[in-house]
Design a protein around this motif. Sequence first.
Motif, PDB file in Angstrom:
ATOM      1  N   THR A 111     -81.877   2.605  41.147  1.00 53.24           N
ATOM      2  CA  THR A 111     -80.804   1.621  41.251  1.00 53.24           C
ATOM      3  C   THR A 111     -79.730   1.923  40.213  1.00 53.24           C
ATOM      4  OG1 THR A 111     -81.873   0.080  39.727  1.00 53.24           O
ATOM      5  CG2 THR A 111     -82.340  -0.202  42.087  1.00 53.24           C
ATOM      6  N   SER A 112     -78.612   1.314  40.415  1.00 55.19           N
ATOM      7  CA  SER A 112     -77.490   1.430  39.504  1.00 55.19           C
ATOM      8  C   SER A 112     -76.868   0.048  39.387  1.00 55.19           C
ATOM      9  CB  SER A 112     -76.481   2.430  40.067  1.00 55.19           C
ATOM     10  OG  SER A 112     -75.312   2.459  39.290  1.00 55.19           O
ATOM     11  N   SER A 113     -76.317  -0.247  38.247  1.00 58.45           N
ATOM     12  CA  SER A 113     -75.660  -1.542  38.101  1.00 58.45           C
ATOM     13  C   SER A 113     -74.308  -1.347  37.439  1.00 58.45           C
ATOM     14  CB  SER A 113     -76.524  -2.511  37.294  1.00 58.45           C
ATOM     15  OG  SER A 113     -76.782  -1.992  36.020  1.00 58.45           O
ATOM     16  N   GLY A 114     -73.469  -2.331  37.627  1.00 55.19           N
ATOM     17  CA  GLY A 114     -72.148  -2.274  37.034  1.00 55.19           C
ATOM     18  C   GLY A 114     -71.671  -3.661  36.660  1.00 55.19           C
ATOM     19  N   VAL A 115     -70.776  -3.708  35.709  1.00 55.45           N
ATOM     20  CA  VAL A 115     -70.196  -4.964  35.241  1.00 55.45           C
ATOM     21  C   VAL A 115     -68.684  -4.823  35.300  1.00 55.45           C
ATOM     22  CG1 VAL A 115     -69.971  -6.546  33.285  1.00 55.45           C
ATOM     23  CG2 VAL A 115     -72.136  -5.375  33.699  1.00 55.45           C
ATOM     24  N   GLY A 116     -68.022  -5.890  35.733  1.00 56.60           N
ATOM     25  CA  GLY A 116     -66.568  -5.888  35.774  1.00 56.60           C
ATOM     26  C   GLY A 116     -66.013  -7.219  35.322  1.00 56.60           C
ATOM     27  N   GLY A 121     -60.437 -18.659  31.965  1.00 54.95           N
ATOM     28  CA  GLY A 121     -59.411 -17.627  32.053  1.00 54.95           C
ATOM     29  C   GLY A 121     -59.829 -16.304  32.649  1.00 54.95           C
ATOM     30  N   PHE A 122     -61.132 -16.089  32.886  1.00 54.09           N
ATOM     31  CA  PHE A 122     -61.559 -14.811  33.474  1.00 54.09           C
ATOM     32  C   PHE A 122     -62.913 -14.948  34.170  1.00 54.09           C
ATOM     33  CE2 PHE A 122     -63.314 -14.858  29.239  1.00 54.09           C
ATOM     34  CZ  PHE A 122     -64.538 -14.207  29.333  1.00 54.09           C
ATOM     35  N   HIS A 123     -63.260 -13.930  34.944  1.00 55.22           N
ATOM     36  CA  HIS A 123     -64.524 -13.879  35.675  1.00 55.22           C
ATOM     37  C   HIS A 123     -65.261 -12.593  35.298  1.00 55.22           C
ATOM     38  CE1 HIS A 123     -63.331 -17.097  38.506  1.00 55.22           C
ATOM     39  NE2 HIS A 123     -62.121 -16.632  38.247  1.00 55.22           N
ATOM     40  N   VAL A 124     -66.588 -12.665  35.299  1.00 50.40           N
ATOM     41  CA  VAL A 124     -67.424 -11.503  35.037  1.00 50.40           C
ATOM     42  C   VAL A 124     -68.367 -11.327  36.221  1.00 50.40           C
ATOM     43  CG1 VAL A 124     -69.171 -10.465  33.524  1.00 50.40           C
ATOM     44  CG2 VAL A 124     -67.324 -11.845  32.536  1.00 50.40           C
ATOM     45  N   ALA A 125     -68.388 -10.108  36.772  1.00 49.92           N
ATOM     46  CA  ALA A 125     -69.266  -9.802  37.900  1.00 49.92           C
ATOM     47  C   ALA A 125     -70.290  -8.754  37.491  1.00 49.92           C
ATOM     48  CB  ALA A 125     -68.447  -9.292  39.078  1.00 49.92           C
ATOM     49  N   HIS A 126     -71.522  -8.953  37.942  1.00 46.15           N
ATOM     50  CA  HIS A 126     -72.606  -7.977  37.775  1.00 46.15           C
ATOM     51  C   HIS A 126     -73.060  -7.602  39.188  1.00 46.15           C
ATOM     52  CE1 HIS A 126     -73.393  -8.755  33.440  1.00 46.15           C
ATOM     53  NE2 HIS A 126     -72.873  -9.922  33.735  1.00 46.15           N
ATOM     54  N   VAL A 127     -73.124  -6.307  39.472  1.00 40.37           N
ATOM     55  CA  VAL A 127     -73.615  -5.866  40.776  1.00 40.37           C
ATOM     56  C   VAL A 127     -74.799  -4.932  40.581  1.00 40.37           C
ATOM     57  CG1 VAL A 127     -71.347  -6.059  41.870  1.00 40.37           C
ATOM     58  CG2 VAL A 127     -72.082  -3.855  40.973  1.00 40.37           C
ATOM     59  N   LYS A 128     -75.680  -4.937  41.580  1.00 39.65           N
ATOM     60  CA  LYS A 128     -76.824  -4.030  41.591  1.00 39.65           C
ATOM     61  C   LYS A 128     -76.779  -3.252  42.901  1.00 39.65           C
ATOM     62  CE  LYS A 128     -81.832  -3.847  41.208  1.00 39.65           C
ATOM     63  NZ  LYS A 128     -83.062  -4.638  41.090  1.00 39.65           N
ATOM     64  N   LYS A 177     -64.647  -5.923  42.237  1.00 44.28           N
ATOM     65  CA  LYS A 177     -64.173  -4.565  42.508  1.00 44.28           C
ATOM     66  C   LYS A 177     -64.444  -3.646  41.322  1.00 44.28           C
ATOM     67  CE  LYS A 177     -60.228  -1.982  44.165  1.00 44.28           C
ATOM     68  NZ  LYS A 177     -58.939  -2.024  44.820  1.00 44.28           N
ATOM     69  N   LYS A 178     -64.177  -4.116  40.111  1.00 46.85           N
ATOM     70  CA  LYS A 178     -64.434  -3.313  38.914  1.00 46.85           C
ATOM     71  C   LYS A 178     -65.935  -3.073  38.718  1.00 46.85           C
ATOM     72  CE  LYS A 178     -60.277  -4.497  36.326  1.00 46.85           C
ATOM     73  NZ  LYS A 178     -59.762  -5.156  35.096  1.00 46.85           N
ATOM     74  N   ALA A 179     -66.750  -4.084  38.981  1.00 52.78           N
ATOM     75  CA  ALA A 179     -68.201  -3.929  38.847  1.00 52.78           C
ATOM     76  C   ALA A 179     -68.740  -2.930  39.870  1.00 52.78           C
ATOM     77  CB  ALA A 179     -68.887  -5.282  39.006  1.00 52.78           C
ATOM     78  N   MET A 180     -68.225  -2.991  41.104  1.00 55.95           N
ATOM     79  CA  MET A 180     -68.652  -2.041  42.139  1.00 55.95           C
ATOM     80  C   MET A 180     -68.283  -0.616  41.749  1.00 55.95           C
ATOM     81  SD  MET A 180     -70.297  -3.320  44.699  1.00 55.95           S
ATOM     82  CE  MET A 180     -70.016  -2.098  45.946  1.00 55.95           C
ATOM     83  N   ARG A 181     -67.074  -0.430  41.274  1.00 57.18           N
ATOM     84  CA  ARG A 181     -66.630   0.902  40.866  1.00 57.18           C
ATOM     85  C   ARG A 181     -67.534   1.435  39.758  1.00 57.18           C
ATOM     86  NH1 ARG A 181     -64.493   4.711  43.276  1.00 57.18           N
ATOM     87  NH2 ARG A 181     -66.234   5.747  42.364  1.00 57.18           N
ATOM     88  N   SER A 182     -67.847   0.582  38.792  1.00 61.33           N
ATOM     89  CA  SER A 182     -68.722   0.973  37.692  1.00 61.33           C
ATOM     90  C   SER A 182     -70.117   1.335  38.202  1.00 61.33           C
ATOM     91  CB  SER A 182     -68.804  -0.162  36.673  1.00 61.33           C
ATOM     92  OG  SER A 182     -69.743   0.129  35.669  1.00 61.33           O
ATOM     93  N   GLY A 183     -70.664   0.515  39.089  1.00 63.93           N
ATOM     94  CA  GLY A 183     -71.986   0.795  39.642  1.00 63.93           C
ATOM     95  C   GLY A 183     -72.020   2.083  40.452  1.00 63.93           C
ATOM     96  N   LEU A 184     -70.991   2.324  41.252  1.00 63.41           N
ATOM     97  CA  LEU A 184     -70.927   3.554  42.051  1.00 63.41           C
ATOM     98  C   LEU A 184     -70.765   4.784  41.163  1.00 63.41           C
ATOM     99  CD1 LEU A 184     -68.723   2.291  45.005  1.00 63.41           C
ATOM    100  CD2 LEU A 184     -71.146   2.926  45.110  1.00 63.41           C
TER     101      LEU A 184
END
Length: 136
Positions: free
Chosen positions: A57-62, A101-108, A72-79
Amino acid sequence: MKACSLLLRSGTLLPGAFSLPGRPIYDGWVSIDSENAQDVDIKVRAQGWHFMWLTLTSSGVGVGLTPEVAIKKAMRSGLDHLNSRFNTAELMNVVLKKYPGFHVAHVKLASRHVQECASLGLVDEAAFRHFPAAAS
């Protein structure tokens, strides 16, 4: 993008009578939103090819001002962290948190692979095997 969607590296070889229509979503990746991994597995195997379900697996944070930008940033990081030898990724999970003021996304993402040969190990052996020089 919905959870459990499938992404395919651009230029991935597929069985001759098989295509996975999609739309370019990130540099080098195509989103196959109309199919899930189980449906693709059935269709690929019907063509005599193999759809590998890997445990890597791979994960990313944006971080972004909107949920869409953060995802979108989390997906790019994970890919970017996905092993480059695998040609398919399945989005398993998206967790989005909102802060003032902002959002944080974690993807797996889970690694998947489409190929004609049934074994990843045999492909690796053929590519990396070095035979000793012949004795004189």
